[in-house]
Scaffold this motif. Structure first.
Motif, PDB file in Angstrom:
ATOM      1  N   GLY A   1       2.306  -1.963  -4.619  1.00 18.91           N
ATOM      2  CA  GLY A   1       3.403  -1.552  -3.751  1.00 18.91           C
ATOM      3  C   GLY A   1       4.107  -0.304  -4.268  1.00 18.91           C
ATOM      4  O   GLY A   1       3.737   0.266  -5.302  1.00 18.91           O
ATOM      5  N   PRO A   2       5.169   0.125  -3.560  1.00 20.38           N
ATOM      6  CA  PRO A   2       5.867   1.370  -3.928  1.00 20.38           C
ATOM      7  C   PRO A   2       6.918   1.173  -5.011  1.00 20.38           C
ATOM      8  O   PRO A   2       7.161   0.059  -5.478  1.00 20.38           O
ATOM      9  CB  PRO A   2       6.526   1.773  -2.600  1.00 20.38           C
ATOM     10  CG  PRO A   2       6.836   0.454  -1.940  1.00 20.38           C
ATOM     11  CD  PRO A   2       5.681  -0.466  -2.321  1.00 20.38           C
ATOM     12  N   ASN A   3       7.536   2.283  -5.398  1.00 15.29           N
ATOM     13  CA  ASN A   3       8.747   2.332  -6.248  1.00 15.29           C
ATOM     14  C   ASN A   3       8.493   2.050  -7.721  1.00 15.29           C
ATOM     15  O   ASN A   3       9.434   1.743  -8.464  1.00 15.29           O
ATOM     16  CB  ASN A   3       9.833   1.388  -5.714  1.00 15.29           C
ATOM     17  CG  ASN A   3      10.252   1.716  -4.295  1.00 15.29           C
ATOM     18  OD1 ASN A   3      10.377   2.890  -3.933  1.00 15.29           O
ATOM     19  ND2 ASN A   3      10.442   0.689  -3.472  1.00 15.29           N
ATOM     20  N   TRP A   4       7.255   2.181  -8.172  1.00 12.11           N
ATOM     21  CA  TRP A   4       6.991   2.094  -9.605  1.00 12.11           C
ATOM     22  C   TRP A   4       7.392   3.414 -10.268  1.00 12.11           C
ATOM     23  O   TRP A   4       7.276   4.477  -9.659  1.00 12.11           O
ATOM     24  CB  TRP A   4       5.509   1.824  -9.859  1.00 12.11           C
ATOM     25  CG  TRP A   4       5.111   0.398  -9.582  1.00 12.11           C
ATOM     26  CD1 TRP A   4       4.958  -0.187  -8.362  1.00 12.11           C
ATOM     27  CD2 TRP A   4       4.816  -0.606 -10.550  1.00 12.11           C
ATOM     28  NE1 TRP A   4       4.592  -1.503  -8.500  1.00 12.11           N
ATOM     29  CE2 TRP A   4       4.494  -1.785  -9.835  1.00 12.11           C
ATOM     30  CE3 TRP A   4       4.795  -0.632 -11.937  1.00 12.11           C
ATOM     31  CZ2 TRP A   4       4.155  -2.981 -10.468  1.00 12.11           C
ATOM     32  CZ3 TRP A   4       4.456  -1.815 -12.574  1.00 12.11           C
ATOM     33  CH2 TRP A   4       4.141  -2.979 -11.851  1.00 12.11           C
ATOM     34  N   THR A   5       7.826   3.326 -11.505  1.00 10.04           N
ATOM     35  CA  THR A   5       8.185   4.540 -12.243  1.00 10.04           C
ATOM     36  C   THR A   5       7.012   5.092 -13.044  1.00 10.04           C
ATOM     37  O   THR A   5       7.166   6.089 -13.751  1.00 10.04           O
ATOM     38  CB  THR A   5       9.365   4.274 -13.192  1.00 10.04           C
ATOM     39  OG1 THR A   5       9.009   3.245 -14.113  1.00 10.04           O
ATOM     40  CG2 THR A   5      10.595   3.853 -12.403  1.00 10.04           C
TER      41      THR A   5
END
Length: 402
Positions: free
Chosen positions: A96-100
């Motif tokens: 999914g999204p929003n990983w650093t």
């Protein structure tokens, strides 16, 4: 009866043989072999686990339950008595999204390992291997013995439809088991019961008509609204009878899709419904009760048809608080160095199949926290939790199989 001082010496030898760095390394290697589900990509992670287990000298069996989707069992031989099963799964939810950072390149931030699957649940798998390796080394050195096998079972598809565990429980086993520890993330709290999970698909068919004369048609959306009201009424009834451990079964209408256009009476509508199950509930019976309620409410008449299908079932389970598996696990966690408690779990897991279909008493106990870490961006696990889990599994095995 084993002398207490001798038992303590055996446990000390096994615990000192646990290689914390190796557990971290295996967790890292498993995470860096992506195994997202949906996708059916567990084979790379299973290959990493297989290599580690074979190098440790375990008896390893690979069973392909679907193309490229292998279950693994790794067995540390013991005596002829009942053994201990440790259960896990190789698949992870999509990153999914929003990983650093790259979710499949493990990063270390202080004592945290960051990557998809560190908590759910490749850390638990690695901790189980670390515990079994330490026991195997003590046995080989003549310092320990176990009265039955210790077996790691790693299934595919736990995050979706459970084809891995369904295949596993459908095959005959060469061993009996005194208990099963599901190494899912519980923050090392001893979970003695879980609700199950199930999915129902409800397809409603009506008849299209011009919106200027809606009575010429039969709205599938309006019929769906009536079905939802039946579900809400049943939830209110369930909430009147709460179980002390697990509460009550729950309904959730998770998806709805329907209609042809704003100016058309809706000819179709579909509901995707989640029904959480108490240990004694059968979703097929629940579906039949819902069908009967729909008929009694005359929702499926006068041009409306309703089809209710069960598309997924994962049973719940409950093990008595005074069962030896539960009390042994509590003592093991405490002696591994952290406080614990005994309770129930809001999530579902493969342990329900092991409990229901194989009759093996089960608990859930593993490193990491399912609520604050699993299925989230920058999923992580503390390396100290991995060490505690490995020690807990080792102590549980030694004490249950003494």
């Amino acid at each position: 009866m084993t002398d207490v001082s001798v038992a303590g010496d055996i446990e000390s030898r096994v615990l000192s043989a646990i290689d914390d760095d190796a557990v971290v390394e295996l967790t890292t290697a498993l995470v860096q072999a992506p195994s997202e589900n949906p996708g059916g990509t567990e084979s790379a992670a299973v290959a990493v686990l297989e290599k580690a287990c074979r190098e440790a000298g375990f008896d390893v069996e690979i069973t392909e339950v679907a193309p490229g989707r292998p279950n693994l069992t790794a067995t540390l031989a013991g005596g002829d008595g009942p053994g201990l099963m440790i259960l896990g799964h190789s698949d992870v939810v999509p990153a999914g999204p929003n990983w650093t950072g790259d979710p499949y390149r493990v990063r270390r931030d202080g004592d945290l390992l960051i990557g998809r699957g560190t908590t759910d649940m490749k850390g638990g798998l690695a901790a189980a291997v670390g515990a079994m390796k330490a026991i195997a080394r003590a046995i080989a050195d003549g310092h320990a013995a176990v009265s039955g096998p210790v077996q790691l079972v790693c299934t595919v598809d736990e995050e979706e439809h459970g084809i891995g565990v369904r295949d596993f429980v459908g095959r005959p086993s060469r061993h009996e088991f005194a208990g099963c520890i599901v190494a899912e993330p519980t923050d090392m709290q001893v979970v003695r019961g879980c609700r199950g999970a199930s999915y129902l698909e409800i397809d409603i068919t009506g008849r299209a008509a011009h919106s200027g004369r809606p009575k010429d048609g039969r709205s599938a959306i309006e019929a769906a609204a009536s079905v939802i009201e039946l579900i809400r009424a049943d939830q209110r009834a369930l909430d009147e009878h709460l179980d002390d451990l697990l509460g009550a079964g729950t309904w959730n209408v998770g998806t709805i899709a329907g209609g042809q256009g704003i100016s058309v009476v809706a000819p179709t509508c579909s509901l995707g419904v989640d029904r959480r199950l108490m240990p004694d509930e059968d979703v097929h019976r629940i579906a039949e009760v819902l069908r009967s309620a729909i008929r009694a409410a005359r929702i499926d008449t006068d041009g409306i048809t309703v089809d209710v299908r069960v598309t997924m079932e994962m049973p719940g389970f409950a093990t008595p608080a005074d069962h030896r598996l539960v009390t042994t696990a509590v003592d093991a966690v405490t002696d591994a160095g952290v406080p614990t408690s005994v309770g129930g779990w809001s999530a579902a897991c493969d342990g329900g199949f092991v409990s229901r279909d194989l009759g093996i008493p089960s608990i859930v106990l593993g490193p990491g926290d399912i609520h604050s870490q699993a299925h989230q961006p920058d999923e992580s696990i503390d390396v100290a939790d991995l060490a505690v889990a490995a020690r807990t599994y080792a102590l549980s095995a030694l004490r249950l199989l003494s």
